[in-house]
Design a protein around this motif. Structure first.
Motif, PDB file in Angstrom:
ATOM      1  N   MET A 154      15.718   5.248   1.019  1.00  0.00           N
ATOM      2  CA  MET A 154      15.032   5.149   1.144  1.00  0.00           C
ATOM      3  C   MET A 154      14.305   6.268  -0.404  1.00  0.00           C
ATOM      4  N   ASP A 164       1.346  -4.585  -5.231  1.00  0.00           N
ATOM      5  CA  ASP A 164       1.134  -4.119  -4.180  1.00  0.00           C
ATOM      6  C   ASP A 164      -0.259  -4.899  -3.013  1.00  0.00           C
ATOM      7  N   LYS A 191       1.955  -5.661  10.768  1.00  0.00           N
ATOM      8  CA  LYS A 191       1.789  -4.655   9.848  1.00  0.00           C
ATOM      9  C   LYS A 191       2.364  -3.223   9.512  1.00  0.00           C
ATOM     10  N   LEU A 192       3.035  -2.221  11.124  1.00  0.00           N
ATOM     11  CA  LEU A 192       3.389  -1.202  10.568  1.00  0.00           C
ATOM     12  C   LEU A 192       5.173  -1.874  10.344  1.00  0.00           C
ATOM     13  N   TYR A 193       5.644  -2.526  10.808  1.00  0.00           N
ATOM     14  CA  TYR A 193       6.468  -3.117  10.501  1.00  0.00           C
ATOM     15  C   TYR A 193       6.783  -3.591   8.895  1.00  0.00           C
ATOM     16  N   ARG A 215      -4.616  -8.961   1.699  1.00  0.00           N
ATOM     17  CA  ARG A 215      -3.049  -8.273   1.625  1.00  0.00           C
ATOM     18  C   ARG A 215      -2.568  -9.109   2.325  1.00  0.00           C
ATOM     19  N   ARG A 238      16.168   6.612  -3.231  1.00  0.00           N
ATOM     20  CA  ARG A 238      16.696   6.004  -4.131  1.00  0.00           C
ATOM     21  C   ARG A 238      15.880   6.186  -5.528  1.00  0.00           C
ATOM     22  N   GLU A 296       5.635  -2.302   6.795  1.00  0.00           N
ATOM     23  CA  GLU A 296       5.349  -1.374   5.830  1.00  0.00           C
ATOM     24  C   GLU A 296       6.060  -0.272   6.036  1.00  0.00           C
ATOM     25  N   THR A 297       7.014  -0.196   7.266  1.00  0.00           N
ATOM     26  CA  THR A 297       7.878   0.646   7.484  1.00  0.00           C
ATOM     27  C   THR A 297       9.679   0.334   7.431  1.00  0.00           C
ATOM     28  N   HIS A 298       9.214  -1.446   7.072  1.00  0.00           N
ATOM     29  CA  HIS A 298      10.658  -2.302   6.970  1.00  0.00           C
ATOM     30  C   HIS A 298      11.144  -3.201   6.196  1.00  0.00           C
ATOM     31  N   CYS A 305      17.316  -0.577   7.197  1.00  0.00           N
ATOM     32  CA  CYS A 305      16.544  -0.696   8.265  1.00  0.00           C
ATOM     33  C   CYS A 305      16.828  -0.951   9.387  1.00  0.00           C
ATOM     34  N   CYS A 349      13.811   2.934   8.277  1.00  0.00           N
ATOM     35  CA  CYS A 349      14.967   3.051   7.595  1.00  0.00           C
ATOM     36  C   CYS A 349      15.793   4.709   7.373  1.00  0.00           C
ATOM     37  N   PRO A 369      10.113  -1.605   2.191  1.00  0.00           N
ATOM     38  CA  PRO A 369      11.151  -0.747   1.590  1.00  0.00           C
ATOM     39  C   PRO A 369      12.222  -1.515   1.987  1.00  0.00           C
ATOM     40  N   LEU A 370      12.714  -2.834   2.434  1.00  0.00           N
ATOM     41  CA  LEU A 370      13.939  -3.696   2.373  1.00  0.00           C
ATOM     42  C   LEU A 370      14.195  -4.274   1.190  1.00  0.00           C
ATOM     43  N   LEU A 384       9.387   4.537  -3.210  1.00  0.00           N
ATOM     44  CA  LEU A 384       9.527   2.833  -3.314  1.00  0.00           C
ATOM     45  C   LEU A 384       8.806   2.379  -4.774  1.00  0.00           C
ATOM     46  N   THR A 444       0.252   1.551  -3.547  1.00  0.00           N
ATOM     47  CA  THR A 444       0.109   0.534  -2.201  1.00  0.00           C
ATOM     48  C   THR A 444       0.854   0.873  -1.537  1.00  0.00           C
ATOM     49  N   ARG A 479      11.771  -3.969  -1.944  1.00  0.00           N
ATOM     50  CA  ARG A 479      12.073  -2.585  -2.811  1.00  0.00           C
ATOM     51  C   ARG A 479      13.471  -2.563  -3.231  1.00  0.00           C
ATOM     52  N   MET A 480      14.278  -2.504  -1.995  1.00  0.00           N
ATOM     53  CA  MET A 480      15.772  -1.597  -2.511  1.00  0.00           C
ATOM     54  C   MET A 480      16.748  -2.458  -2.216  1.00  0.00           C
ATOM     55  N   ILE A 491      -1.068   2.849   7.218  1.00  0.00           N
ATOM     56  CA  ILE A 491      -0.757   4.281   8.068  1.00  0.00           C
ATOM     57  C   ILE A 491      -0.929   5.555   7.860  1.00  0.00           C
ATOM     58  N   PHE A 500      10.593   6.783   9.809  1.00  0.00           N
ATOM     59  CA  PHE A 500      10.571   6.039  10.841  1.00  0.00           C
ATOM     60  C   PHE A 500      10.807   4.790  10.013  1.00  0.00           C
TER      61      PHE A 500
END
Lengths: 285, 405
Positions: free
Chosen positions: A50, B40, B76-78, B66, A52, B80-82, A197, A46, B85-86, A267, A261, B88-89, A237, A44
């Motif tokens: 993810m 981290d 928090k969920l957002y 953190r 890459r 971790e999930t968005h 995302c 992106c 990752p963004l 990633l 972490t 990092r990418m 999570i 859920f």
């Protein structure tokens, strides 16, 4: 994106099929043609980008199949249906569709986050397609239930859903034609490459609900293939006790905790993640 | 030129004197929250502004918490999930809306920008995050949201009104005409506007039947008022003298009298008198500027029933009305329709009377219900090309008629 260039998109014009799972799910195949097949499924949030950072290492030894779940990334948004995708079974049946069209047998399914449970459902439904499962930061249930600690209360999940409903995750209606491939406005396409995302709020809301309100604890016992559980040492999570629960309920599974972490080790710790996947894929063959 | 440079130097000196802020002060008391975190997420540095907003002491956060610990659970969920990752990418994320939770549990909506600081060879080192107070913005967004919900509610209300009003302009059910089969359909081009098409079938005093189908120019409330006037004028005119020419002439007079300073109100209409006989029926038609009726014979042939030269009703004091007579036998069907269908866009051109006649040829012979069903299918195929409302009224003589005469 450079790594992707070596692969090929499976479009109907190349395969001669109609609107099949390969174009619906924006399937991309890269890597070693004779290697074991590894399917990478994003979670859920992106899309297939993810993966890459781990794709280059995996592609040296394996044939890597990437795809976007319907509603995410470059998938066919017109195939999205609130009803079909209100259960993880809808996603699992997409996975089986594309595994049939690629004629996969005994492949490895690597599912991140919610896709871990999608993989569990897919192998339970058809054990011939996938011979191994890698569950990356899996959780069979996010909401606490009696003695079970999923890490979230029902109110927490409601808060996430409220957040999504109040639309604060940044979406503009102009994105819809971009994702749907509106040929009239190609200039919008470039904007999307920076937005791995970004999801239509309606789609995100349904996917969040499906993800965070699902309960797949009973499905774990249906897994009969060798399974690797990959988790992070610090993950809000999918905390360690959830990884331990999954490990305890999938007979014969292996559990590896990465010194990483967050919820996305592919990633935050790509080398260690790729190495763990490769060891599991190659060592026992 | 020299003077300009001098003046600029003076300005700079003046500014420097005014701006006594040290870099430290610029950071600590910036008009936004500012923090640096390790990869981290652990907080390595945080500015005074953010500490004041959150009610934390520096020692509560640095090295201990953190960034995601400061967020609501949804955040928090957002994160971790968005967000994570963004980052990092793509190395940066802009304009993410989150809620931070202060030490006393109160929440504050914020907008967050993050960039990843890297080493010279591109290895990520730490994440810098600016936090902007978004309370006013969020309140404004809530207002916009409320306004949108209100607008959507009103839209629904307009749709309900339009549907209700439209319903009053059409007969709730068509009468049962012995020896005939009658069917009709009304296609709404827009659910938000009342269209100007109308039709009706009703008994006349002498055992005959009156019928009409027409189209008032325009849409919306104004057109609906004219449609209502037209419909009732046609029906009451037919009570006094059902002769089709007389009925349309009366209507023309009424519409001309109604004209005020507003936009021109006129219509096209075909009025008919139906006389059912033992072996079929006779239709006497009068038309004012309306598209020709469509006749589908029992033998499968199709033709238009033309009334050439009839003029629009409601414009000229003495509109010319043209009459014609049609005789229907068992298996014949006659249809009146409005021009929404023939005017429908198909690519760069319009669907035409020729195309409609050709289409009729593919469905003939058929019953009144068959014609209406075929029209419904045709309108569905033309889809959004149908820009105007379309009404269709079909009358057929059954093959083996059951007679009550």
């Amino acid at each position: 994106m450079e790594e992707w260039a070596a692969g090929y998109h499976c479009h109907p014009s190349e395969t001669g099929w109609g609107m099949d799972a390969l174009s619906r799910n924006n399937v991309v195949v890269v890597g070693h043609h004779d290697g074991p097949v590894v399917v990478l499924a994003h979670g859920f949030g992106c899309d297939q980008n993810m993966w890459r950072l781990v794709v280059p290492a995996l592609a040296e030894k394996c044939r890597v199949v990437l795809f976007d779940h319907v509603g995410a990334g470059q998938s066919d948004l017109s195939s999205w249906d609130a009803q079909r995708y209100s259960t993880l079974d809808g996603y699992a049946s997409d996975v089986l569709d594309l595994s049939r069209e690629l004629d996969l047998r005994d492949a490895v399914f690597v599912g991140h986050s919610v896709s871990a449970m999608i993989g569990v459902l897919a192998v339970a439904a058809d054990p011939t397609r996938f011979g191994r499962l890698v569950l990356v930061t899996p959780s069979p249930r996010y909401v606490d239930d009696g003695d079970y600690r999923g890490g979230f209360s029902a109110a927490d999940i409601d808060e996430l859903l409220d957040s999504l409903e109040s639309n604060y995750l940044g979406w503009s209606a102009t994105m819809a034609p971009v994702i749907m491939g509106n040929p009239d406005r190609p200039e919008l396409g470039t904007e999307l490459t920076n937005s791995f995302c970004r999801t239509d709020p309606e789609v995100a809301r349904v996917f969040a609900r499906t993800t965070f309100l699902s309960d797949n604890r009973a499905d774990l016992a249906r897994v009969t293939v060798p399974t690797l559980i990959l988790e992070c040492a610090h993950d809000v999570i999918a905390p360690p006790e959830v990884g331990a629960y999954v490990h305890a309920h999938i007979p014969g599974s292996t559990r590896v905790t990465l010194d990483a972490t967050g919820h996305c080790p592919q990633l935050s710790a790509p080398e260690a993640t790729a190495e763990a996947i490769l060891r599991f894929v190659l060592d026992q063959r | 030129m020299c003077e300009t440079w001098n003046s600029s130097d003076n300005d700079n000196e003046m500014f420097s004197a005014l701006l006594e802020d040290s870099a430290e002060d610029l950071y600590e008391n910036a008009p936004c929250g500012y923090l640096s975190t390790l990869l981290d997420g652990k907080i390595a540095k945080v500015n005074g502004t953010l500490l004041r907003w959150l009610g934390y002491a520096r020692a509560d956060l640095v090295g201990r918490r953190r960034f995601s610990d400061l967020l609501s659970v949804g955040g928090k969920l957002y994160h971790e999930t968005h967000l994570s990752p963004l980052l990092r990418m793509q190395g940066e994320v802009r304009g993410v809306a989150l809620e931070v939770v202060a030490a006393d549990g109160t929440r504050m909506p914020v907008l967050v920008n993050c960039t990843v600081k890297t080493t010279e060879d591109g290895e990520p080192l730490l994440i810098r995050t600016t936090v902007f107070d978004a309370r006013d913005r969020r309140a404004y967004e809530q207002e916009l949201l409320r306004a949108r919900q209100k607008a959507e509610g009103e839209r629904d209300e307009i749709r309900r009104l339009a549907i209700t009003l439209q319903r009053t302009l059409l007969p709730p059910v068509l009468p049962d005409v012995p020896g005939m089969e009658i069917a009709a359909h009304y296609h709404h081009a827009s659910p938000f506007e009342v269209g100007g098409d109308f039709y009706d079938v009703f008994p006349l005093a002498d055992g005959r039947w009156g019928l009409f189908l027409g189209d008032v120019c325009g849409k919306g409330a104004g057109a609906a008022a004219v449609t209502s006037l037209t419909r009732y004028t046609l029906r009451s005119a037919a009570v006094y003298d059902p002769d089709p020419t007389a009925v349309l002439t009366n209507l023309n007079t009424v519409l001309n009298q109604e004209r005020d300073d507003g936009p021109l109100r006129f219509c096209t209409v075909t009025f008919g008198v139906l006389e059912v006989e033992a072996d079929g029926c006779t239709l006497t038609l009068a038309a004012g500027g309306h598209p020709p009726g469509l006749l589908l014979r029992a033998d499968g042939t199709v033709e238009y029933v033309e009334t050439p030269g009839g003029q629009l009703i409601g414009i000229l004091p003495d509109a010319r009305v043209v009459t014609t007579t049609v005789r229907l036998s068992g298996g014949d069907t006659f249809a009146l329709y409005s021009d929404g269908v023939v005017e429908a866009r198909t690519g760069d051109t319009r669907y035409s009377e020729e195309a409609l006649l050709e289409f009729a040829g593919t469905i003939a012979p058929t019953s009144a219900a068959g014609v209406v069903e075929a029209f419904v299918g045709l309108l569905a195929r033309l889809g959004e090309g149908v820009e105007d409302d379309t009404a269709v009224l079909a009358l057929g003589v059954p093959q083996s008629p059951h007679r009550d005469l």
